[in-house]
Design an enzyme around this catalytic site. Sequence first.
Site, PDB file in Angstrom:
ATOM      1  N   LYS A 155     -21.962  20.164   3.458  1.00 37.28           N
ATOM      2  CA  LYS A 155     -20.581  19.783   3.693  1.00 37.28           C
ATOM      3  C   LYS A 155     -20.454  18.659   4.707  1.00 37.28           C
ATOM      4  O   LYS A 155     -19.467  17.947   4.744  1.00 37.28           O
ATOM      5  CB  LYS A 155     -19.815  20.991   4.255  1.00 37.28           C
ATOM      6  CG  LYS A 155     -19.749  22.175   3.368  1.00 37.28           C
ATOM      7  CD  LYS A 155     -18.923  23.260   4.131  1.00 37.28           C
ATOM      8  CE  LYS A 155     -19.142  24.605   3.530  1.00 37.28           C
ATOM      9  NZ  LYS A 155     -18.520  25.649   4.357  1.00 37.28           N
ATOM     10  N   GLU A 176     -25.622  11.083   4.654  1.00 39.46           N
ATOM     11  CA  GLU A 176     -25.816  12.341   5.374  1.00 39.46           C
ATOM     12  C   GLU A 176     -25.143  12.279   6.733  1.00 39.46           C
ATOM     13  O   GLU A 176     -25.066  11.209   7.338  1.00 39.46           O
ATOM     14  CB  GLU A 176     -27.321  12.517   5.610  1.00 39.46           C
ATOM     15  CG  GLU A 176     -28.003  13.692   4.992  1.00 39.46           C
ATOM     16  CD  GLU A 176     -27.532  15.067   5.394  1.00 39.46           C
ATOM     17  OE1 GLU A 176     -26.331  15.261   5.667  1.00 39.46           O
ATOM     18  OE2 GLU A 176     -28.368  15.968   5.414  1.00 39.46           O
ATOM     19  N   ASP A 177     -24.708  13.414   7.222  1.00 37.60           N
ATOM     20  CA  ASP A 177     -24.169  13.458   8.587  1.00 37.60           C
ATOM     21  C   ASP A 177     -25.283  13.252   9.608  1.00 37.60           C
ATOM     22  O   ASP A 177     -25.187  12.440  10.508  1.00 37.60           O
ATOM     23  CB  ASP A 177     -23.405  14.775   8.845  1.00 37.60           C
ATOM     24  CG  ASP A 177     -24.208  16.033   8.486  1.00 37.60           C
ATOM     25  OD1 ASP A 177     -25.346  15.925   7.973  1.00 37.60           O
ATOM     26  OD2 ASP A 177     -23.684  17.135   8.723  1.00 37.60           O
ATOM     27  N   ASP A 218     -32.400  15.504  10.498  1.00 36.72           N
ATOM     28  CA  ASP A 218     -33.071  16.244  11.572  1.00 36.72           C
ATOM     29  C   ASP A 218     -34.531  16.476  11.176  1.00 36.72           C
ATOM     30  O   ASP A 218     -35.348  15.573  11.294  1.00 36.72           O
ATOM     31  CB  ASP A 218     -32.291  17.550  11.805  1.00 36.72           C
ATOM     32  CG  ASP A 218     -32.835  18.407  12.925  1.00 36.72           C
ATOM     33  OD1 ASP A 218     -33.614  17.890  13.742  1.00 36.72           O
ATOM     34  OD2 ASP A 218     -32.488  19.607  12.994  1.00 36.72           O
ATOM     35  N   LYS A 244     -31.824  12.019  14.158  1.00 33.38           N
ATOM     36  CA  LYS A 244     -32.334  12.817  15.287  1.00 33.38           C
ATOM     37  C   LYS A 244     -33.832  13.040  15.110  1.00 33.38           C
ATOM     38  O   LYS A 244     -34.272  13.577  14.104  1.00 33.38           O
ATOM     39  CB  LYS A 244     -31.586  14.157  15.310  1.00 33.38           C
ATOM     40  CG  LYS A 244     -31.934  15.035  16.480  1.00 33.38           C
ATOM     41  CD  LYS A 244     -30.931  16.161  16.689  1.00 33.38           C
ATOM     42  CE  LYS A 244     -31.094  17.294  15.714  1.00 33.38           C
ATOM     43  NZ  LYS A 244     -30.182  18.424  16.027  1.00 33.38           N
ATOM     44  N   PHE A 297     -28.206  19.576  19.990  1.00 34.20           N
ATOM     45  CA  PHE A 297     -27.428  20.064  18.852  1.00 34.20           C
ATOM     46  C   PHE A 297     -26.023  19.482  18.951  1.00 34.20           C
ATOM     47  O   PHE A 297     -25.297  19.713  19.915  1.00 34.20           O
ATOM     48  CB  PHE A 297     -27.394  21.597  18.798  1.00 34.20           C
ATOM     49  CG  PHE A 297     -26.946  22.068  17.450  1.00 34.20           C
ATOM     50  CD1 PHE A 297     -27.838  22.168  16.400  1.00 34.20           C
ATOM     51  CD2 PHE A 297     -25.604  22.338  17.215  1.00 34.20           C
ATOM     52  CE1 PHE A 297     -27.415  22.551  15.126  1.00 34.20           C
ATOM     53  CE2 PHE A 297     -25.166  22.728  15.954  1.00 34.20           C
ATOM     54  CZ  PHE A 297     -26.077  22.834  14.907  1.00 34.20           C
ATOM     55  N   LEU A 298     -25.651  18.708  17.944  1.00 35.46           N
ATOM     56  CA  LEU A 298     -24.402  17.940  17.997  1.00 35.46           C
ATOM     57  C   LEU A 298     -23.331  18.567  17.113  1.00 35.46           C
ATOM     58  O   LEU A 298     -23.643  19.129  16.058  1.00 35.46           O
ATOM     59  CB  LEU A 298     -24.668  16.499  17.550  1.00 35.46           C
ATOM     60  CG  LEU A 298     -25.847  15.792  18.223  1.00 35.46           C
ATOM     61  CD1 LEU A 298     -25.961  14.356  17.730  1.00 35.46           C
ATOM     62  CD2 LEU A 298     -25.719  15.812  19.741  1.00 35.46           C
ATOM     63  N   ASP A 314     -21.221  20.768  12.193  1.00 36.62           N
ATOM     64  CA  ASP A 314     -20.712  22.084  12.599  1.00 36.62           C
ATOM     65  C   ASP A 314     -21.715  22.874  13.416  1.00 36.62           C
ATOM     66  O   ASP A 314     -22.919  22.621  13.370  1.00 36.62           O
ATOM     67  CB  ASP A 314     -20.366  22.913  11.358  1.00 36.62           C
ATOM     68  CG  ASP A 314     -21.629  23.404  10.629  1.00 36.62           C
ATOM     69  OD1 ASP A 314     -22.457  22.553  10.259  1.00 36.62           O
ATOM     70  OD2 ASP A 314     -21.781  24.626  10.459  1.00 36.62           O
ATOM     71  N   ARG A 369     -16.212  20.957  12.851  1.00 32.77           N
ATOM     72  CA  ARG A 369     -16.353  19.828  11.924  1.00 32.77           C
ATOM     73  C   ARG A 369     -15.189  18.836  12.023  1.00 32.77           C
ATOM     74  O   ARG A 369     -15.345  17.653  11.750  1.00 32.77           O
ATOM     75  CB  ARG A 369     -16.376  20.326  10.472  1.00 32.77           C
ATOM     76  CG  ARG A 369     -17.625  21.036  10.050  1.00 32.77           C
ATOM     77  CD  ARG A 369     -17.664  21.131   8.533  1.00 32.77           C
ATOM     78  NE  ARG A 369     -18.530  22.186   8.043  1.00 32.77           N
ATOM     79  CZ  ARG A 369     -19.845  22.065   7.884  1.00 32.77           C
ATOM     80  NH1 ARG A 369     -20.437  20.939   8.184  1.00 32.77           N
ATOM     81  NH2 ARG A 369     -20.561  23.072   7.435  1.00 32.77           N
TER      82      ARG A 369
HETATM   83  P1  IMP Z   1     -32.630  18.773   8.202  1.00 34.24           P
HETATM   84  O1  IMP Z   1     -32.863  19.397   6.859  1.00 34.24           O
HETATM   85  O2  IMP Z   1     -33.324  19.534   9.310  1.00 34.24           O
HETATM   86  O3  IMP Z   1     -32.903  17.291   8.266  1.00 34.24           O
HETATM   87  O4  IMP Z   1     -31.132  19.001   8.586  1.00 34.24           O
HETATM   88  C1  IMP Z   1     -30.112  18.465   7.904  1.00 34.24           C
HETATM   89  C2  IMP Z   1     -28.883  19.326   8.039  1.00 34.24           C
HETATM   90  O5  IMP Z   1     -28.964  20.238   9.132  1.00 34.24           O
HETATM   91  C3  IMP Z   1     -27.690  18.446   8.318  1.00 34.24           C
HETATM   92  O6  IMP Z   1     -27.092  18.022   7.145  1.00 34.24           O
HETATM   93  C4  IMP Z   1     -26.822  19.351   9.133  1.00 34.24           C
HETATM   94  O7  IMP Z   1     -25.997  20.125   8.266  1.00 34.24           O
HETATM   95  C5  IMP Z   1     -27.769  20.274   9.862  1.00 34.24           C
HETATM   96  N1  IMP Z   1     -28.019  19.819  11.250  1.00 34.24           N
HETATM   97  C6  IMP Z   1     -29.162  19.320  11.774  1.00 34.24           C
HETATM   98  N2  IMP Z   1     -29.014  19.006  13.076  1.00 34.24           N
HETATM   99  C7  IMP Z   1     -27.734  19.304  13.388  1.00 34.24           C
HETATM  100  C8  IMP Z   1     -26.947  19.179  14.586  1.00 34.24           C
HETATM  101  O8  IMP Z   1     -27.384  18.697  15.649  1.00 34.24           O
HETATM  102  N3  IMP Z   1     -25.663  19.597  14.503  1.00 34.24           N
HETATM  103  C9  IMP Z   1     -25.118  20.117  13.360  1.00 34.24           C
HETATM  104  N4  IMP Z   1     -25.798  20.225  12.210  1.00 34.24           N
HETATM  105  C10 IMP Z   1     -27.106  19.835  12.225  1.00 34.24           C
HETATM  106 MG    MG Z   2     -24.456  22.053   8.800  1.00 33.00          MG
END
Ligand code: IMP
Ligand code: MG
Length: 172
Positions: A40, A96-97, A100, A128, A149-150, A156, A162
């Site tokens: 989302k 993507e937001d 990570d 990140k 953590f943002l 969210d 959000r």
């Molecule tokens: P990844 O799969 O670890 O790269 O994470 C991607 C998803 O994790 C993002 O689309 C977010 O929904 C969530 N996410 C990762 N870091 C954060 C954060 O700092 N705040 C909020 N959501 C996060």
């Molecule tokens: Mg999320």
Amino acid sequence: MRDVSPLLTAHDIEEKVAVLAEKISRDYKDKDLVLIGVLKGAFVFLADLVRKLTIPVTIDFAWFSSYGKGDTSTENIKRIVGIKTDIAGKHVLIVEDILDTGFTIKDLLAYLESFHPESIKICAFIDKHERRSCQLAADYAGHRVEKGFLVGYGLDYAEKYRHLPAIYELKT
Ligand code: IMP
Ligand code: MG
């Protein structure tokens, strides 16, 4: 609201989105571009980004989810909703937001590649770094951070925050 510290104001965000939109508009001029927003979290960023682009685009969404209720990332990514657009032979930009660990995008990339697009690139508003576990990088990034953590601007914590127009770091 939990204890937070401000990271980016709404004004900072607007400036960064404008820079990204300019680059993307230049790079994809005269190309058939499909933006795929990752639900989302990306809904706010995508809405701002498309309104600053100067090229026509098609917009679709994929809902890939990795998180439970809190802030622990997991390798178990679930595809909840797939795309509806035919992306074969087209240029795809994932929006993507936050990037990570990279697990979400890795799975999304494999899914999108199965439709044989001409190209796939990644645009993440926040890039990140500390926990990156997959060999992938954002082709376009609005803002780079090492860790934290943002929340806000689509991001969210347990489905909260959000809606905030600015980005904050949750204090631990
Ligand atoms: P990844 O799969 O670890 O790269 O994470 C991607 C998803 O994790 C993002 O689309 C977010 O929904 C969530 N996410 C990762 N870091 C954060 C954060 O700092 N705040 C909020 N959501 C996060
Ligand atoms: Mg999320």
